[in-house]
Motif scaffolding. Structure first.
Motif, PDB file in Angstrom:
ATOM      1  N   PRO A 176       0.201   8.379   6.148  1.00  0.00           N
ATOM      2  CA  PRO A 176       1.289   7.465   6.535  1.00  0.00           C
ATOM      3  C   PRO A 176       1.696   6.496   5.429  1.00  0.00           C
ATOM      4  O   PRO A 176       2.768   5.892   5.512  1.00  0.00           O
ATOM      5  CB  PRO A 176       0.704   6.714   7.739  1.00  0.00           C
ATOM      6  N   GLU A 177       0.858   6.353   4.408  1.00  0.00           N
ATOM      7  CA  GLU A 177       1.211   5.449   3.310  1.00  0.00           C
ATOM      8  C   GLU A 177       2.193   6.091   2.331  1.00  0.00           C
ATOM      9  O   GLU A 177       2.829   5.393   1.550  1.00  0.00           O
ATOM     10  CB  GLU A 177      -0.051   5.010   2.553  1.00  0.00           C
ATOM     11  N   ASN A 178       2.328   7.400   2.372  1.00  0.00           N
ATOM     12  CA  ASN A 178       3.301   8.072   1.497  1.00  0.00           C
ATOM     13  C   ASN A 178       4.710   7.800   2.001  1.00  0.00           C
ATOM     14  O   ASN A 178       5.063   8.215   3.110  1.00  0.00           O
ATOM     15  CB  ASN A 178       3.043   9.584   1.463  1.00  0.00           C
ATOM     16  N   GLN A 179       5.485   7.107   1.202  1.00  0.00           N
ATOM     17  CA  GLN A 179       6.841   6.739   1.600  1.00  0.00           C
ATOM     18  C   GLN A 179       7.918   7.418   0.757  1.00  0.00           C
ATOM     19  O   GLN A 179       9.089   7.390   1.109  1.00  0.00           O
ATOM     20  CB  GLN A 179       7.022   5.219   1.514  1.00  0.00           C
ATOM     21  N   GLN A 180       7.526   8.015  -0.326  1.00  0.00           N
ATOM     22  CA  GLN A 180       8.468   8.728  -1.200  1.00  0.00           C
ATOM     23  C   GLN A 180       7.822  10.044  -1.615  1.00  0.00           C
ATOM     24  O   GLN A 180       6.600  10.108  -1.849  1.00  0.00           O
ATOM     25  CB  GLN A 180       8.794   7.881  -2.433  1.00  0.00           C
ATOM     26  N   PHE A 181       8.632  11.109  -1.718  1.00  0.00           N
ATOM     27  CA  PHE A 181       8.098  12.445  -1.951  1.00  0.00           C
ATOM     28  C   PHE A 181       8.874  13.115  -3.081  1.00  0.00           C
ATOM     29  O   PHE A 181      10.090  13.317  -2.972  1.00  0.00           O
ATOM     30  CB  PHE A 181       8.192  13.269  -0.664  1.00  0.00           C
ATOM     31  N   VAL A 182       8.152  13.465  -4.140  1.00  0.00           N
ATOM     32  CA  VAL A 182       8.778  14.025  -5.333  1.00  0.00           C
ATOM     33  C   VAL A 182       8.308  15.454  -5.541  1.00  0.00           C
ATOM     34  O   VAL A 182       7.098  15.715  -5.559  1.00  0.00           O
ATOM     35  CB  VAL A 182       8.433  13.201  -6.595  1.00  0.00           C
ATOM     36  N   LEU A 183       9.262  16.379  -5.699  1.00  0.00           N
ATOM     37  CA  LEU A 183       8.921  17.772  -5.979  1.00  0.00           C
ATOM     38  C   LEU A 183       9.018  18.032  -7.476  1.00  0.00           C
ATOM     39  O   LEU A 183      10.047  17.757  -8.095  1.00  0.00           O
ATOM     40  CB  LEU A 183       9.863  18.713  -5.228  1.00  0.00           C
ATOM     41  N   THR A 201       0.808  -1.219   0.000  1.00  0.00           N
ATOM     42  CA  THR A 201       0.000   0.000   0.000  1.00  0.00           C
ATOM     43  C   THR A 201       0.845   1.275   0.000  1.00  0.00           C
ATOM     44  O   THR A 201       0.290   2.382   0.060  1.00  0.00           O
ATOM     45  CB  THR A 201      -0.913   0.021   1.233  1.00  0.00           C
ATOM     46  N   SER A 202       2.176   1.136  -0.039  1.00  0.00           N
ATOM     47  CA  SER A 202       3.048   2.311  -0.008  1.00  0.00           C
ATOM     48  C   SER A 202       2.861   3.154  -1.269  1.00  0.00           C
ATOM     49  O   SER A 202       2.753   2.623  -2.377  1.00  0.00           O
ATOM     50  CB  SER A 202       4.509   1.879   0.117  1.00  0.00           C
ATOM     51  N   LYS A 203       2.847   4.470  -1.063  1.00  0.00           N
ATOM     52  CA  LYS A 203       2.582   5.381  -2.173  1.00  0.00           C
ATOM     53  C   LYS A 203       3.722   6.390  -2.357  1.00  0.00           C
ATOM     54  O   LYS A 203       4.519   6.621  -1.440  1.00  0.00           O
ATOM     55  CB  LYS A 203       1.273   6.140  -1.923  1.00  0.00           C
ATOM     56  N   ILE A 204       3.733   6.977  -3.545  1.00  0.00           N
ATOM     57  CA  ILE A 204       4.638   8.081  -3.846  1.00  0.00           C
ATOM     58  C   ILE A 204       3.813   9.359  -3.916  1.00  0.00           C
ATOM     59  O   ILE A 204       2.785   9.412  -4.595  1.00  0.00           O
ATOM     60  CB  ILE A 204       5.389   7.856  -5.170  1.00  0.00           C
ATOM     61  N   ALA A 205       4.232  10.380  -3.194  1.00  0.00           N
ATOM     62  CA  ALA A 205       3.539  11.668  -3.196  1.00  0.00           C
ATOM     63  C   ALA A 205       4.136  12.559  -4.278  1.00  0.00           C
ATOM     64  O   ALA A 205       5.330  12.872  -4.248  1.00  0.00           O
ATOM     65  CB  ALA A 205       3.668  12.334  -1.831  1.00  0.00           C
TER      66      ALA A 205
END
Length: 395
Positions: free
Chosen positions: A185-192, A105-109
């Motif tokens: 809490p499922e967001n595990q990676q964050f892209v700008l 369920t891990s997501k990328i923001a």
């Protein structure tokens, strides 16, 4: 599952006495003058190290080159951290030591920093389609309310504020995006990303590349020239030494632990907020979004970042802003070239500019560098949509 498994690979001899008489100095006589000189020099070095000079004139008593000749070969003194620094480093260390857990369920923001409407929503719609539950979208629109053409962007705006290029307001917007994305809490990676960014790979490729990487993709390098270390402000001392001042592009992809410490930081952020701007010291023009994160991570977790960004930008025109791709520039050949680049180039601002090349390593394996590209003009949208299935299917 097969695709994910593929990504997880990642002598001496004795001396003989010669015959014949030899005249030797009596063992009881010591070279007293040598001992005296050595003792005086030792005392001077210890004194200079323990009690640093306060007047330059004193240095010339020993060396015609002044204090620099002495400090160049004296060992560096160890600075004692302040209470605030100790507290900040302890907290950051604890945050970084927390285990990273990647689940189904891990997501990328995907965090978009834009003045208003995102011109490539239709392209991003193609990119996201079929991967619901693997990503989330956040929009910081600093000027106008965006008009949406994709369902994935509807009602995804966060509270936004004015953003001025090169000022701390740019960092504030990035931290605001991170704060909102961290609430899930499922967001595990964050892209700008910016409004001129486009995807260069398929969603599956991008997801595996970032989610299973052992580092965050934060650009960071040492530029000893006027547009690098030359922008360091003495007001930032002692917390931010000149030798630790770094430069890099603002477009990052970072794991959750790094997102948390970026939002939590107040000590180092305050130095950039208060002093990284024009008019503070002489003619220095410190640009916050080019220096804050590279310096912050270089000081506190240098081994945890890649030192390059996964967003391609063309600086070949050597202007204040990178090249903008127009419709006539967009071809399948161009996109193939961008996705095949496997080393990053750096040009310093010192003299005519020293160029260095660094291979892009993913978990110890050399791989292509870029997942996204900018700056693309809004008029390139239709051509990119036409070519999307071709250039994103390349391995």
């Amino acid at each position: 599952m097969k695709a994910i498994k593929g990504w997880l690979l990642g002598r001496t001899s004795d001396m003989q006495s010669l015959p014949g008489a030899r005249h030797h100095r009596s063992p009881t006589k010591k070279p007293v003058w040598i001992i005296a000189v050595v003792s005086l020099i030792t005392m001077f070095v210890i004194g200079a190290y323990m009690f640093p000079h306060h007047r330059k004139a004193a240095c010339y008593m020993i060396s015609s080159n002044g204090c620099k000749a002495l400090t160049d070969w004296l060992p560096p003194s160890v600075r004692e951290f302040s209470d605030d620094e100790i507290a900040a480093r302890v907290v950051i260390s604890e945050m970084l030591s927390s285990p990273r857990v990647i689940k189904k369920t891990s997501k990328i923001a995907f965090m978009f920093l834009t003045p208003g409407t995102l011109p490539f929503e239709k392209l991003w719609d193609l990119f996201f389609e079929g991967h619901e539950g693997k990503f989330s979208v956040y929009i910081h629109a600093s000027k106008d309310t965006p008009v949406h053409t994709s369902r994935y962007f509807l009602n995804r705006e966060i509270r936004s504020d004015e953003v001025v290029w090169g000022r701390i307001s740019m960092i504030d917007a990035e931290r605001r995006l991170l704060s909102n994305a961290l609430r899930d809490p499922e967001n595990q990676q964050f892209v700008l990303l910016s409004d001129s960014c486009v995807p260069l790979r398929s969603f599956e490729y991008m997801y595996n590349y970032m989610m299973y990487s052992n580092v965050s993709y934060v650009d960071c390098f040492d530029d000893p020239g006027p547009h690098g270390t030359g922008r360091h402000m003495d007001h930032m001392l002692p917390e931010i030494p000149r030798e630790d001042f770094r430069k890099g592009a603002q477009w990052f992809s970072m794991k959750r632990q790094h997102a948390v410490i970026t939002v939590a930081d107040s000590l180092y952020y305050s130095k950039f907020r208060d002093y990284c701007r024009p008019g503070v010291e002489r003619n220095k023009n410190c640009i916050a979004d080019e220096h804050y994160l590279p310096t912050f991570f270089h000081m506190l977790d240098p081994g945890g970042i890649s030192n390059w960004t996964v967003t391609y930008v063309d600086w070949s025109e050597k202007k204040w802003h990178p090249r903008t791709y127009m419709p006539n520039d967009v071809t399948l050949e161009l996109l193939k070239n961008l996705t095949s680049i496997d080393a990053v180039s750096r040009v310093t601002s010192e003299g005519t500019g020293e160029v260095t090349w660094t291979p892009c390593m993913w978990n110890g394996i050399k791989r292509p560098c870029y997942l996204f590209g900018r700056k693309f003009h809004a008029a390139t949208l239709n051509k990119l949509i036409d070519l999307f299935s071709n250039y994103t299917s390349m391995a």
